[in-house]
Design a protein around this motif. Structure first.
Motif, short mmCIF file in Angstrom:
data_model
loop_
_atom_site.label_atom_id
_atom_site.label_comp_id
_atom_site.label_asym_id
_atom_site.label_seq_id
_atom_site.Cartn_x
_atom_site.Cartn_y
_atom_site.Cartn_z
N TYR A 1 0.94 -1.14 -0.03
CA TYR A 1 -0.19 -0.04 -0.10
C TYR A 1 1.04 1.02 -0.02
O TYR A 1 2.01 1.11 0.35
CB TYR A 1 -0.80 0.10 1.38
CG TYR A 1 -2.32 -0.46 1.10
CD1 TYR A 1 -3.23 0.37 0.37
CD2 TYR A 1 -2.70 -1.70 1.64
CE1 TYR A 1 -4.53 0.01 0.29
CE2 TYR A 1 -4.09 -2.07 1.57
CZ TYR A 1 -4.96 -1.18 0.85
OH TYR A 1 -6.28 -1.65 0.57
N LYS B 1 2.25 4.72 1.55
CA LYS B 1 2.40 5.23 2.89
C LYS B 1 1.33 6.16 3.16
O LYS B 1 0.79 6.98 2.30
CB LYS B 1 3.79 5.84 2.95
CG LYS B 1 4.89 5.09 3.02
CD LYS B 1 6.23 5.67 3.18
CE LYS B 1 7.44 4.92 3.28
NZ LYS B 1 8.78 5.63 3.37
N VAL C 1 -1.72 0.99 13.20
CA VAL C 1 -2.92 1.12 12.09
C VAL C 1 -4.04 1.76 12.55
O VAL C 1 -4.50 1.21 13.70
CB VAL C 1 -3.20 -0.19 11.44
CG1 VAL C 1 -4.42 -0.22 10.29
CG2 VAL C 1 -1.91 -0.86 10.77
N PHE D 1 -9.28 -0.50 7.20
CA PHE D 1 -8.58 0.55 8.11
C PHE D 1 -8.70 1.79 7.66
O PHE D 1 -9.20 2.13 6.53
CB PHE D 1 -6.87 0.30 8.21
CG PHE D 1 -6.39 0.49 6.49
CD1 PHE D 1 -6.25 1.73 6.07
CD2 PHE D 1 -6.39 -0.68 6.01
CE1 PHE D 1 -5.82 1.78 4.83
CE2 PHE D 1 -5.63 -0.67 4.57
CZ PHE D 1 -5.50 0.89 4.28
N LEU E 1 -2.90 4.22 7.07
CA LEU E 1 -1.67 3.69 7.47
C LEU E 1 -0.59 4.59 7.86
O LEU E 1 -0.75 5.80 7.65
CB LEU E 1 -1.15 2.60 6.36
CG LEU E 1 -2.34 1.55 5.85
CD1 LEU E 1 -1.84 1.03 4.51
CD2 LEU E 1 -2.30 0.40 6.84
N LEU F 1 5.35 -0.72 2.49
CA LEU F 1 4.59 0.63 2.48
C LEU F 1 5.41 1.28 1.45
O LEU F 1 6.56 1.31 1.79
CB LEU F 1 4.46 1.50 3.58
CG LEU F 1 3.73 0.65 4.65
CD1 LEU F 1 3.28 1.38 6.08
CD2 LEU F 1 2.00 0.49 4.36
#
Length: 256
Positions: free
Chosen positions: A44, A46, A79, A136, A139, A182
């Motif tokens: 993913y 950042k 998270v 979430f 992150l 990330l």
């Protein structure tokens, strides 16, 4: 039976045995590589917001089922806004922890974050796997990867600890923790959450997403496709070895 025919049959048997052993070794290696607990997608951006992480848990035992799964979320790089999607047959328990260093966000300062999610009550049988979805809100931006240490408990009491994080430049450890990379990039390109409307769980600083089901599904589909292609490639390679061995034997037989 002539000596030439005898030698040919012997050579073919040796080639067949070598091919079978090679196939078994390659397929075993492929199975071992995909048998541990993993997180999807594998990366993913950042600071990405409103996304979904899927923890895939395969059952590795032939005589026992997986009856409990514990995923530990890092609190040094927390998270935020974690929500657990309902899972048929499984009961989730979400544990939160007060952060040593609170996180400042546009919505205020976050002092608590989810540190553990435990699923019980369900069953993953031999040759099966289960996907556990966790949404979430955001992150972290200050790290390049997140390791989600996981404990997998079987019905016979055995506990497999997926807790090892690979060091830079080292090979993958025997019991690797699910690892999320990330990257620096646009978080709009990352898959977004789509199940938050019916999620159950907690915690602070959460933002709900609603438009990423297709992206998340595509990520899982790409992963499955890649594994399928890899396995097919191994099979083709093995068949190629067999064909080459047969051709060599025929050539030698013809010269005799």
């Amino acid at each position: 039976m002539s000596t030439t025919h005898t030698r040919t049959r012997s050579a073919l048997r040796r080639a067949g045995t070598l091919t079978a052993v090679t196939a078994a070794a390659l397929l075993a290696a492929a199975g071992a590589a995909s048998a541990h607990v993993t997180v999807h997608p594998e990366s993913y951006a950042k600071g990405a917001t409103d996304g979904v992480l899927t923890f895939r848990v395969p059952n590795e035992e032939d005589t026992a089922s997986t009856s409990k799964v514990q995923v530990f979320l890092p609190t040094d790089h927390p998270v935020l806004g974690v929500l657990v999607h309902p899972q048929d047959g499984w009961k989730p328990k979400v544990t939160t922890t007060r952060l040593k260093t609170p996180v400042k966000t546009d919505d205020g300062t976050i002092t608590d974050a989810v540190s553990e999610i435990t699923w019980t009550g369900g069953k993953i049988g031999a040759g099966q796997y289960e996907d556990f979805d966790v949404a979430f809100g955001q992150l972290p931006e200050d790290t390049g990867q997140l390791a989600f240490k996981t404990l997998q408990t079987y019905s016979d009491g055995k506990v497999v600890r997926w807790i090892e994080a690979p060091a830079a430049g080292d090979d993958e450890p025997e019991n690797p923790a699910p690892l999320l990379k990330l990257t620096a990039g646009d978080d709009d390109a990352a898959p977004a959450a789509s199940k938050s409307g019916s999620d159950s769980g907690s915690v602070s600083g959460s933002k709900s997403g609603s438009d990423g089901a297709s992206k998340s599904a595509a990520a899982d589909s790409d992963d499955s496709t890649a594994r399928g292609i890899g396995t097919a490639g191994l099979v083709v390679g093995v068949l190629g070895l067999a064909a080459a061995a047969f051709a060599i034997v025929r050539s030698r037989s013809a010269r005799s």
